[in-house]
Scaffold this motif. Structure first.
Motif, short mmCIF file in Angstrom:
data_model
loop_
_atom_site.label_atom_id
_atom_site.label_comp_id
_atom_site.label_asym_id
_atom_site.label_seq_id
_atom_site.Cartn_x
_atom_site.Cartn_y
_atom_site.Cartn_z
N GLU A 363 -24.38 64.26 -30.26
CA GLU A 363 -23.03 64.37 -30.80
C GLU A 363 -21.98 64.03 -29.75
N GLY A 364 -22.24 64.47 -28.50
CA GLY A 364 -21.22 64.30 -27.46
C GLY A 364 -20.97 62.86 -27.10
N GLY A 366 -21.20 60.19 -28.94
CA GLY A 366 -20.41 59.55 -29.98
C GLY A 366 -18.95 59.97 -29.94
N TRP A 367 -18.74 61.24 -29.66
CA TRP A 367 -17.38 61.78 -29.59
C TRP A 367 -16.61 61.13 -28.44
N LYS A 370 -15.57 57.59 -29.25
CA LYS A 370 -14.44 57.48 -30.18
C LYS A 370 -13.12 57.76 -29.46
N ILE A 371 -13.12 58.78 -28.58
CA ILE A 371 -11.89 59.11 -27.87
C ILE A 371 -11.51 57.97 -26.93
N ASN A 374 -9.98 55.15 -28.70
CA ASN A 374 -8.57 55.45 -29.01
C ASN A 374 -7.67 55.19 -27.81
N LYS A 381 -4.02 60.32 -26.72
CA LYS A 381 -3.07 61.38 -26.42
C LYS A 381 -3.37 61.90 -25.01
N LEU A 387 -9.80 66.64 -22.80
CA LEU A 387 -10.87 66.86 -23.77
C LEU A 387 -12.13 66.10 -23.33
N ASP A 390 -13.81 67.92 -20.67
CA ASP A 390 -14.52 69.10 -21.18
C ASP A 390 -15.82 68.70 -21.88
N ILE A 391 -15.78 67.62 -22.66
CA ILE A 391 -16.99 67.19 -23.37
C ILE A 391 -18.07 66.81 -22.38
N LYS A 394 -19.79 69.66 -20.93
CA LYS A 394 -20.67 70.38 -21.86
C LYS A 394 -21.99 69.63 -22.05
#
Lengths: 452, 359
Positions: A363-364, A366-367, A370-371, A374, A381, A387, A390-391, A394
């Motif tokens: 999951e991480g 892919g997240w 995406k960020i 962006n 942002k 973020l 932090d990801i 983790k």
């Protein structure tokens, strides 16, 4: 002229074929090992040589071999990891394509040490033309008595099989490679048990990189102590570097680990400087998964000392100001390159290559992708940067295999060293689509406080 | 055989002696309560399961008596065996709670949160996990992933969007049936549970994948949208089954059997595997010998309304009304459109809709 042990004969035409290789002194190490040495004495030589795994982790090879369990009546296996998929790394391809017999010679010696009668080369599927080269070399070696039953009358049998992968980066992880070799889905296994106890078909197995196994040949030829004298400290012997990116002369270079990073990039013997007269902005010194370094921290350590091309010097300063030797995929970025886009490209790669077995990585990755997409396309942002940090924290250390770490490190290092470039992207959402942040202060001299 | 060796481990400052070869998770479960780490993928009855979801991560602050060094990383307690003198920190370690909150966030990242229409709601391990270890909000701002729908036959409904890829159903099919026809296709975040090529799951014991699924990815088609689990009363029952032990839990409303599942222990694990015939085809109370109500932890939402050990207040109507019974004005069922006595919800084909009551 630097010492060359692996590629010293690579320039000879037709060295790929047995006759030329043999004429140039090939298979003498194997002859020496099998006729005048015992597995124990060869292992001792390898230990003395200080050879470290060339696949990325840099674990001492002799130590790894000595861990192999030797239960009665259970066959043992040696597996050659030729699933070289790390972006930026292509040294094994070069070795296998031009010097297949060197690998086979190393494989037979290593198989003799480990007592492996069936040895496997697991090669990545994308190297579609290389299995043919290897198989031809294997049949040549077999026809000349270097492989098969009762090699050189020693009673030692050895067969080498080439197995092709199906295009997964994760199958370069040793336990995933073993699963794939067994014909299963390439999911990394949970360790322990380690492959040295339970590997292929639950038999004791050693998995080594192509370059590591090829390096056994010169170790036997010149002796472990002589090999250890090349290089510095615990970085002994020679290392193949695959240099690529914005340099004048990309390619595979053999270095003896005593040269500085600056010399490696700018010397005509190696990379030949940055292409098109640009300036150096950043570099990934050891393949895509090791931390990226800005020019100033790459050439000099945080203490202001010259950084050398070896395991210790490249990792000087830990992850805060250092990087890693890794697999030797030396990726150079010039002043026109965008670190955000670059990090996004790597994140996309790791998202695509995650096996999906454990949740943080599945999951991480892919997240993060995406960020980063962006931010790269001007939709980011300011909070996204924290973020991302932090990801990655983790993911790192919480996964089954090192792919999670490998996905987290490049993102972490990019934010650590190039945070202002990320912030610039967020603050200039339209400009960042057409312009580049440039080299900024990344090549400036580091201020080193004078300690009295 | 030499005598069984026992190791002393300390988990969250609670000491326990366990046989050598026990995992940290099993040792912690012996202590019970909050000390036991949550587990989404580990299943003690399935060999090889565990290690994937990373919710059971614990910190080993002391490796063993012989080698007291702490382990450098958090370890998956379900796949790490105990050593003598090992000290483990679970809820007492901030590193563990932090990492676990991260894992819960990752697991929920692409989970649809359609609990209001999910048949698993109320007995979903991911719901429990999020309540206990997760954070209230999400920081994910993107579209959740979706999949092409696959049909797994008349009994099992697959909702791939809810799947957390624990691989339990894969191990179940491997270890209970002689041929597995479903598995994990593709990799990474687009990995999915499916059959290749489109195939029904038809083995006699394949229904057990519904019970092992920690989320609502695999649910019972014969129970689909029929009722919420907390409105049903679980009863232990058995029948003489030639294929399995026949020991099941019936989920009843009145006399109607809405669904049949295997009996699950306090960790949500199946006690005895049951066959498809018991699970899907025996939906009449007369098929079963009822043993009595099943005890469900009173903290579970399933226990709501099933008051155990509570004192009900005494009925005083008769006493104050000189022995007369209360008078019914009319039978509600004769007036109402719903809850008609002639309609057996569990026997209708497919999900219940309003026309089932009005026509």
């Amino acid at each position: 002229m630097a010492v060359k042990l692996l590629l010293d004969k690579a320039h000879i035409p037709n060295i790929r074929y047995y006759d030329v290789y043999r004429r140039e002194g090939g298979y003498t190490s194997l002859e020496k090992a099998l006729t005048s040495m015992t597995p124990e004495s060869i292992l001792e030589e390898v230990k003395k040589s200080g050879l470290r795994g060339r696949g990325g982790a840099g674990f001492p090879t002799g130590l790894k071999w000595s861990f192999i369990a030797k239960p009665e009546g259970v066959p043992r296996h040696l597996v050659c990891n030729a699933d070289e998929s790390e972006p930026g790394t292509f040294k094994d391809r070069y070795l296998m394509e031009f010097l297949p017999h060197l690998l086979i010679e190393g494989l037979v010696i290593s198989s003799f040490v480990l007592g492996s009668n069936a040895t496997y080369i697991y090669i990545r599927g994308e190297y579609a033309w290389i299995p043919d080269i290897l198989e031809q070399a294997i049949s040549e070696a077999k026809a000349n008595g270097w492989l098969g039953k009762n090699i050189l009358g020693t009673g030692f049998d050895c067969e080498i099989y080439v197995q092709r992968g199906a295009g997964a980066y994760i199958c370069g992880e040793e336990t995933a490679l073993i699963e794939s070799l067994e014909g299963k889905r390439g999911n990394p296994r949970i360790k322990p048990p380690f492959p040295a106890i339970k590997g292929v078909w639950d038999r004791p197995t050693v998995v080594n990189n192509v370059e590591t196994l090829a390096a056994v040949v010169p170790i036997i030829r010149i002796g472990g102590e002589e090999y250890a004298r090349i290089g510095v400290g615990r970085s002994s012997g020679t290392k193949l570097m695959s240099a690529c990116g914005n340099i004048n002369k990309p390619g595979v270079y053999e270095i003896d680990m005593t040269i500085s990073v600056e010399e490696f990039i700018y010397s005509d013997e190696f990379c030949g400087g940055i292409a098109n007269g640009k300036r150096l902005k950043a570099c990934i010194p050891g393949g895509s998964s090791v931390p990226i370094l800005p020019a100033n921290l790459l050439l000099k350590t945080a203490k202001g000392e010259t950084r050398y091309m070896n395991y210790e010097s490249l990792s000087d300063g830990g992850f805060a100001t250092g990087s890693m030797m890794g697999s030797g995929g030396f990726i150079v970025l010039d002043e026109d390159q965008c670190i955000v886009k670059h990090t996004f490209t790597l994140a996309r790669f790791y998202r695509h290559e995650s096996c999906g077995q454990c949740s943080p990585c599945r999951e991480g990755t892919g997240w993060m992708e995406k960020i980063l997409k962006n931010i790269d396309t001007g939709k980011g942002k300011m909070s996204d940067i924290d973020l991302l940090w932090d990801i990655q924290s983790k993911i790192e250390g919480n996964t089954i295999c090192p792919l999670g770490d490998a996905a987290a490190w490049p993102v972490a290092a990019a934010i650590r060293h190039f945070r202002d470039e990320f912030e610039w992207h967020v603050k200039n959402p339209t400009t960042c689509l057409t312009k580049n942040y440039g080299i900024a202060h990344y090549a400036d001299e580091i201020h080193v406080p004078v300690i009295a | 055989m030499s005598e069984q060796q026992f190791f002393k481990v300390i988990i969250d400052n609670v000491s326990i002696d366990v046989p050598a070869g026990t995992t940290i998770l099993e040792a912690a479960r012996k202590i019970g309560g909050d000390v036991a780490p949550p587990a989404m993928c580990f299943y003690s009855k399935l060999k090889g399961s565990g290690g994937k979801c990373r919710t059971c991560l614990v910190e080993v602050s002391k490796g063993s008596e012989k080698d007291p060094r702490p382990m450098p990383k958090l370890v998956a307690s379900c796949r790490t065996t105990v050593m003598d003198g090992m000290e483990v920190k679970n809820i007492t370690s901030s590193k563990v709670t932090d990492a676990r909150a991260g894992v819960v966030e990752f697991l929920l990242l692409n989970h649809p949160l359609d609990c209001p229409i999910c048949d698993q709601a109320g007995e979903c391990h991911l719901q429990d996990l999020s309540y206990e270890h997760g954070k209230a909000g999400t920081r994910y701002e993107f579209q959740r992933r979706t999949f092409k729908k696959h049909n797994l036959g008349p009994y099992i409904q697959l909702h791939m969007t809810r799947c957390i890829l624990c691989y339990r159903c894969v191990y179940t099919a491997d270890q209970l049936t002689n041929s597995r026809s479903h598995g994990v296709l593709d990799r990474g975040d687009h990995a999915e549970i499916a059959t290749f090529i489109e195939n029904n799951l038809e083995n006699d014991f394949i229904g057990n994948v519904i019970d092992v699924c920690p989320v609502g990815a695999l649910t019972d088609k014969t129970f689909r949208f029929k009722n919420r689990v907390w409105f049903l009363k679980p009863l232990d029952a058995h029948r003489d089954c030639p294929k399995c032990t026949g020991k099941v839990t019936l989920w009843n409303r009145g006399d109607e059997v809405f669904r049949v599942t295997a009996r699950k222990d306090e960790w949500g694990e199946v006690e005895d595997w049951i066959c498809n015939e018991c699970r899907f085809d025996k939906k009449k109370t007369s098929d079963w010998v009822i043993e009595g109500p099943r005890n469900i932890s009173r903290h579970s939402v399933i226990s709501q309304g099933h008051y155990v050990n509570t004192i009900t207040s005494q009925e005083t109507f008769e006493a104050v009304n000189e022995g007369r019974q209360p008078k019914l004005l009319f039978d509600i069922h004769s007036k109402s459109d719903v809850n008609k006595t002639g309609v057996s919800l569990s026997l209708i084909d497919g999900p219940a809709v309003s026309t089932d009551f009005t026509s």
